[in-house]
Design a protein around this motif. Structure first.
Motif, PDB file in Angstrom:
ATOM      1  N   ARG A  92       8.897   4.661   2.049  1.00  0.00           N
ATOM      2  CA  ARG A  92       8.534   5.995   2.535  1.00  0.00           C
ATOM      3  C   ARG A  92       7.303   5.901   3.439  1.00  0.00           C
ATOM      4  O   ARG A  92       6.596   4.898   3.451  1.00  0.00           O
ATOM      5  N   ASP A  93       7.041   6.954   4.207  1.00  0.00           N
ATOM      6  CA  ASP A  93       5.886   6.979   5.084  1.00  0.00           C
ATOM      7  C   ASP A  93       4.599   6.752   4.297  1.00  0.00           C
ATOM      8  O   ASP A  93       4.467   7.195   3.159  1.00  0.00           O
ATOM      9  N   THR A 149       0.784  10.219  -1.690  1.00  0.00           N
ATOM     10  CA  THR A 149       1.986   9.773  -2.399  1.00  0.00           C
ATOM     11  C   THR A 149       2.153   8.263  -2.285  1.00  0.00           C
ATOM     12  O   THR A 149       2.520   7.597  -3.240  1.00  0.00           O
ATOM     13  N   HIS A 150       1.865   7.723  -1.102  1.00  0.00           N
ATOM     14  CA  HIS A 150       2.064   6.297  -0.845  1.00  0.00           C
ATOM     15  C   HIS A 150       0.781   5.696  -0.295  1.00  0.00           C
ATOM     16  O   HIS A 150       0.294   6.100   0.764  1.00  0.00           O
ATOM     17  N   SER A 207      16.023   7.926  11.677  1.00  0.00           N
ATOM     18  CA  SER A 207      16.704   7.398  10.493  1.00  0.00           C
ATOM     19  C   SER A 207      17.440   6.102  10.816  1.00  0.00           C
ATOM     20  O   SER A 207      17.526   5.207   9.967  1.00  0.00           O
ATOM     21  N   HIS A 235       5.639   3.001   9.607  1.00  0.00           N
ATOM     22  CA  HIS A 235       5.480   3.919   8.480  1.00  0.00           C
ATOM     23  C   HIS A 235       4.103   4.569   8.434  1.00  0.00           C
ATOM     24  O   HIS A 235       3.941   5.654   7.874  1.00  0.00           O
ATOM     25  N   GLU A 294       3.879   5.462  -4.921  1.00  0.00           N
ATOM     26  CA  GLU A 294       4.285   4.214  -4.263  1.00  0.00           C
ATOM     27  C   GLU A 294       3.048   3.456  -3.800  1.00  0.00           C
ATOM     28  O   GLU A 294       2.095   4.036  -3.283  1.00  0.00           O
ATOM     29  N   ASP A 344      14.757   3.544  10.708  1.00  0.00           N
ATOM     30  CA  ASP A 344      14.289   3.411   9.323  1.00  0.00           C
ATOM     31  C   ASP A 344      15.191   2.494   8.504  1.00  0.00           C
ATOM     32  O   ASP A 344      14.715   1.642   7.747  1.00  0.00           O
ATOM     33  N   ASN A 390       3.285   8.544  10.636  1.00  0.00           N
ATOM     34  CA  ASN A 390       2.855   9.579   9.694  1.00  0.00           C
ATOM     35  C   ASN A 390       1.375   9.930   9.874  1.00  0.00           C
ATOM     36  O   ASN A 390       0.827  10.699   9.092  1.00  0.00           O
TER      37      ASN A 390
END
Length: 309
Positions: free
Chosen positions: A196-197, A26-27, A184, A217, A71, A187, A221
């Protein structure tokens, strides 16, 4: 003739890699390394290498779109880069400024609804670059189709220290209790905008290190990391797809390990109390892919049958 053959082989290899990729990351975060060495190799000056690298950045955005990546974070200027001589920093700042305005006004960016954001100690940058950051961010602030993070004046250790100090100040003021200091809370204080991670870090240029890049990040992860030899201006779609394949191989291995641990846990609990094992299995199934959930269910059914016998 040989150039045509090589291009044909590369296109064929791209198609092979494309077919091998299933659910990509995703990232993706990329350390854009090797611009200056590329320039030296070609007898050019450092600014020429950075300009060549900017074209690779354009290509990567296209590849992300093709693969459904949501991302992308580009390590463009680190806090350590301030130590470079002015004759290198000035043209690089000019290029960053120009590209930010170009992105902000690009039809492609607006058609795809790309949110352009800067992360890092942006206040340390020259006024003209900060103005370009503000322009790009304000022009794309309402978009959520794709996120492009530009890491400028960025250092992972400095980012973590800043977040830690902010947490301490919040606790001292009474705005945050020690018990409320969680993931959080950190974060929210890490970046100017949420990130995001990271699933995959790619570093071209031959160095096998992540250079203080997104430690919270990425490490939190357990991000996959792909190192490759080509300098950033030479980075190709084949290199990018190899990086995605590295992520998928690591993800499959990680999911296999999680499943094996889950099955072992259900087996151990079932030996003591079957009802507790059912509760544990139910929770684990929610966290695993379908294949892993099936294995947990099979193990629970096996233990239930053994108890009945």
């Amino acid at each position: 003739m040989f150039g045509w053959v090589r291009r044909g082989f590369r296109r064929a290899y791209e198609r092979v890699l494309d077919r091998e990729i299933d659910d990509g990351p995703t990232h993706v975060a990329i350390i854009q390394d090797g611009n200056r060495r590329y320039a030296r190799k070609n007898g050019d000056d450092a600014p020429d290498g950075h300009k060549a690298g900017a074209q690779t950045t354009e290509d990567v955005l296209t590849w992300c779109e093709e693969l459904g990546i949501e991302e992308l974070t580009l390590y463009t200027f680190s806090t350590e880069n301030f130590d470079r001589p002015e004759h290198e920093r000035g043209p690089l700042f000019d290029l960053i400024e120009d590209k930010l305005y170009e992105f902000a006004d690009s039809e492609r960016v607006h058609d795809r609804e790309v949110a352009v954001r800067a992360i890092g100690e942006v206040h340390l940058l020259p006024d003209r670059v900060r103005d370009a950051v503000e322009y790009a961010e304000s022009r794309t602030a309402d978009y959520d189709g794709f996120t492009l993070n530009i890491a400028l004046a960025y250092g992972g250790r400095a980012e973590l220290l800043g977040a830690a100090r902010d947490v301490c100040r919040a606790v001292e003021r009474g705005d945050l209790s020690p018990d409320e200091v969680d993931v959080s809370a950190v974060d929210r204080r890490l970046s100017r905008k949420p990130v995001r991670d990271v699933d995959l870090i790619i570093r071209p240029g031959g160095d096998e290190r992540t250079s203080n890049f997104l430690p919270w990040h990425a490490n939190g992860n357990e991000a996959a990391v792909y190192f490759c030899a080509p300098y950033w201006p030479e980075f190709s779609k084949v290199d990018f797809l190899r990086g995605i394949r590295t992520y998928e191989s690591r993800e499959q291995s990680w999911q296999r390990t999680r499943t094996e641990r889950a099955v072992t846990l259900v087996r151990a609990v079932a030996e003591v109390e079957l009802e507790d094992a059912r509760t544990v299995a139910g929770r684990l199934r929610e966290q695993l892919p379908s294949s892993g959930a099936d294995e947990v269910s099979a193990e629970l059914a096996k233990r239930t049958d053994e108890t009945a016998d």
